[in-house]
Design an enzyme around this catalytic site. Sequence first.
Site, PDB file in Angstrom:
ATOM      1  N   LYS A 237      -2.442   9.924   7.339  1.00  0.00           N
ATOM      2  CA  LYS A 237      -1.273   9.539   8.299  1.00  0.00           C
ATOM      3  C   LYS A 237      -1.257  11.147   9.847  1.00  0.00           C
ATOM      4  CE  LYS A 237       0.316   5.214   6.893  1.00  0.00           C
ATOM      5  NZ  LYS A 237       1.712   4.904   6.121  1.00  0.00           N
TER       6      LYS A 237
ATOM      7  N   LYS B  89      -9.517  -0.009   2.943  1.00  0.00           N
ATOM      8  CA  LYS B  89      -8.614  -0.591   2.894  1.00  0.00           C
ATOM      9  C   LYS B  89      -7.940  -1.406   3.361  1.00  0.00           C
ATOM     10  CE  LYS B  89      -4.651   0.817   2.035  1.00  0.00           C
ATOM     11  NZ  LYS B  89      -3.081   1.440   1.841  1.00  0.00           N
TER      12      LYS B  89
ATOM     13  N   LYS C 192      -2.685  -2.828   7.014  1.00  0.00           N
ATOM     14  CA  LYS C 192      -0.753  -3.817   7.873  1.00  0.00           C
ATOM     15  C   LYS C 192      -1.414  -3.246   8.981  1.00  0.00           C
ATOM     16  CE  LYS C 192       2.780  -3.689   4.762  1.00  0.00           C
ATOM     17  NZ  LYS C 192       3.549  -2.709   4.867  1.00  0.00           N
TER      18      LYS C 192
END
Length: 337
Positions: free
Chosen positions: A120, A201, A204
């Site tokens: 991130k 993956k 969201k």
Amino acid sequence: MSESSRRKPRVLSGVQPSGSLHIGNYLGALLQWRDLQDTYENFFCVVDLHALTVPENVKAAGLREKTLEVAALYLASGIDPARSTVFVQSEVAAHAELAWLLTCVSPLGWLQRMTQFKTKSDVASTVGAGLLTYPALMAADILLYEADQVPVGADQKQHIELARDVAARFNDMFGPTFKLPNPMIPPTGARVMGLDNPEQKMSKSISAPGHAIGLLDPPNVVKKAIMRAVTDTGSELVWAEASPGVKNLISIFAAITGESADAVAARYEGRGYGYLKKDLVDAVEGALLPLRARYTELRADPTYLNEVLDAGAERARSVAEPVLARAKAAAGLGRGR
Ligand code: TYM
């Protein structure tokens, strides 16, 4: 008999109210939680403090709205407030407070090594320090409830191992204070991949159409995503040589029906991918139809949802506060009055 020898083993877990929940969250987390309810004493929180670490994710829909959405999805998935404590993380102040103590005992190198931090912080232009200290807050979530098991998808395993290491380090520094938790990862559905890209993956934070199966997506959108899911250039299933895309579809199918991947694959061996996909649409719809219906009912009755979350926060505080007090005393904080 002491409180600790009397009670059932405990689980604690949570989901961040950022983005839209998908079938990966359902199979990796919610479905396990639902099935554990009678065996364990359960604490399930909506981790809104964690969602603040990536503000872009929550800005669009509004954090409070997302928090209610996730809480309603817990209940709609079968979490029963009579058997499980459901609460919002920021409403139990002990989480933020213990997080500070744990941040102070977490070596910087341990936090910098976390895969989630590395991924991130690579993509975000200006990253808040909370993204680095995120696992200390997650450790606080877990340690406050003296959780024995933490039911999560495979991507969270590293964070739970860190929580364990931080607990052990605190115990070494200040004396026995925390119980060491264990990750609990389901045998299938622990790592659902994107339908558009089976190397990535399901996430969201990716909103591209066709990437995820959203728990609240309408049936035609779910159908389209599955029918268009990436497989490979072959046209029939050969399980021994299945590509990541095909394996992903089979494992979603197996996790939903509770079968093994081999059993599902055996039914489609030598048949065209279209059959597998059509039946998967039905299996997914079979799970999501009642979930959506219950979700709609719950959102139409905010009083009930708020009552559940009020009672959950009260119960959570009653468990978390004595543990926090113990940790503060061990670390020598305050004046002991
Ligand atoms: P979060 O919000 O990213 O995901 C919630 C849960 O869903 C699982 N999951 C998946 N499982 C299978 N396949 C996928 N593609 C997939 N994507 C997500 C996650 O493993 C998780 O179980 N840091 C946590 C939230 C958290 C937490 C905690 C969890 C905060 N405090 C304490 C357990 C205990 C997170 O970001 O999950």
